[in-house]
Enzyme design. Structure first.
Site, PDB file in Angstrom:
ATOM      1  N   SER A 136     100.810  -7.925  61.915  1.00  0.00           N
ATOM      2  CA  SER A 136     101.039  -6.442  62.082  1.00  0.00           C
ATOM      3  C   SER A 136      99.631  -5.920  62.066  1.00  0.00           C
ATOM      4  O   SER A 136      98.862  -6.172  61.464  1.00  0.00           O
ATOM      5  CB  SER A 136     102.067  -6.016  61.126  1.00  0.00           C
ATOM      6  OG  SER A 136     102.181  -4.518  61.337  1.00  0.00           O
ATOM      7  N   TYR A 149     104.666  -3.069  52.770  1.00  0.00           N
ATOM      8  CA  TYR A 149     104.570  -3.764  54.062  1.00  0.00           C
ATOM      9  C   TYR A 149     103.096  -3.952  54.001  1.00  0.00           C
ATOM     10  O   TYR A 149     102.708  -5.049  54.608  1.00  0.00           O
ATOM     11  CB  TYR A 149     105.421  -3.040  55.106  1.00  0.00           C
ATOM     12  CG  TYR A 149     105.689  -3.621  56.292  1.00  0.00           C
ATOM     13  CD1 TYR A 149     106.082  -4.720  56.524  1.00  0.00           C
ATOM     14  CD2 TYR A 149     104.856  -3.201  57.751  1.00  0.00           C
ATOM     15  CE1 TYR A 149     106.255  -5.622  57.850  1.00  0.00           C
ATOM     16  CE2 TYR A 149     104.740  -3.747  58.755  1.00  0.00           C
ATOM     17  CZ  TYR A 149     105.500  -4.955  58.751  1.00  0.00           C
ATOM     18  OH  TYR A 149     105.312  -5.704  60.101  1.00  0.00           O
TER      19      TYR A 149
HETATM   20  C1  8X3 Z   1     105.042  -3.278  62.702  1.00  0.00           C
HETATM   21  C2  8X3 Z   1     104.182  -1.961  62.888  1.00  0.00           C
HETATM   22  O1  8X3 Z   1     103.572   0.237  62.307  1.00  0.00           O
HETATM   23  O2  8X3 Z   1     105.635  -0.251  61.597  1.00  0.00           O
HETATM   24  O3  8X3 Z   1     104.446  -4.288  62.089  1.00  0.00           O
HETATM   25  O4  8X3 Z   1     103.770  -1.249  60.578  1.00  0.00           O
HETATM   26  S1  8X3 Z   1     104.265  -0.739  61.875  1.00  0.00           S
END
Ligand code: 8X3
Length: 251
Positions: A136, A149
């Site tokens: 990502s 994340y």
């Molecule tokens: C997804 C992109 O901007 O939500 O992997 O992290 S973001």
């Protein structure tokens, strides 16, 4: 001889499902894996009905025993698309739930590790193997509320880079695809624990976020380059997103 085989994790929806369709069209027998067996079965039927080849195997990538059992059951593996992952929670570091962070690390990093370790002998034996890690833009750039994340995707990026170095001399390519804003089924909804309003706000005013099909196209392009061509890393964003925080939104 068995057909060229691609294992896709997280294949029940979104980027995984779209990529499975594209890899099947490109001639691979696709092994569809995810936790939701009913959705996998439906996708396998759809792919088979269109004249291509697919099998559905319910799998949780954090269950190492199950991943090993799947690897042992396959005659052949040429491509591993390590796609299973996702975001859970959007709280600041100060108040985030450590359980969300643990789950994100388990799936986005250890899930990739489990599948890479299990399928690596087969990928090497194929003589022309490819691992594609779906990271990502969060693998490079922190943003508020993204901490767990962002940390997990930095981990996935580190794994891909390390693996490429360690496999030097082996017939296996390591590709990392790093999407920016993709409006895919479920991603934002999972992040916001099912809150549809918050999930919709992520894409508010963005005329054309990327779609799962856009990423499927990118993955399939990277996989189908000649064997000596390793697309190390591709960052893919919609035209409306110039950087993580720079998104063009129409009022
Ligand atoms: C997804 C992109 O901007 O939500 O992997 O992290 S973001």
């Amino acid at each position: 001889m068995s057909p060229r085989t691609a294992v896709v994790t997280g294949a029940s929806s979104g980027i995984g499902a779209a990529t499975a369709r594209r890899l099947a069209e490109a001639g691979y027998h696709v092994v569809l894996t995810a936790r939701r067996a009913d959705r996998l079965e439906a996708l396998a039927k759809e792919i088979t009905a269109s004249g291509h080849s697919a099998a559905a195997v319910a799998l949780d990538v954090t269950d190492r025993g199950a991943v090993d059992a799947l690897a042992a059951s396959l005659d052949r593996v040429d491509v591993l698309f390590a796609n299973a992952g996702g975001a859970l929670g959007a709280d600041p570091v100060a108040t985030a739930d450590p359980a969300d962070w643990r789950t994100m690390y388990e799936v986005n990093v250890l899930g990739v590790l489990n599948t890479v370790q299990a399928f690596l002998p087969g990928l090497i034996a194929s003589g022309d193997g490819t691992v594609v890690v779906l990271s990502s833009t969060a693998a490079f750039t922190p943003y508020e509320g993204g901490g767990g994340y962002v940390a997990a995707k930095h981990g996935a990026h580190a794994l891909a880079g390390t693996l490429r170095l360690e496999l030097l001399g082996e017939p296996v390519r390591v590709v990392e695809i790093a999407p920016g804003m993709v409006k895919s089924e479920g991603f934002a909804l999972t992040r916001f624990h099912g809150d549809e309003e918050k999930a919709a706000a992520v894409y508010a005013g963005v005329a054309e976020p990327l779609t799962s099909e856009d990423i499927a196209d990118t993955v399939t392009w990277a996989v189908t380059r000649p064997p000596h061509v390793n697309v190390d890393l591709l960052v893919v964003r919609p035209r409306a997103q110039a950087a993580q925080h720079r998104v063009h939104r129409k009022p």
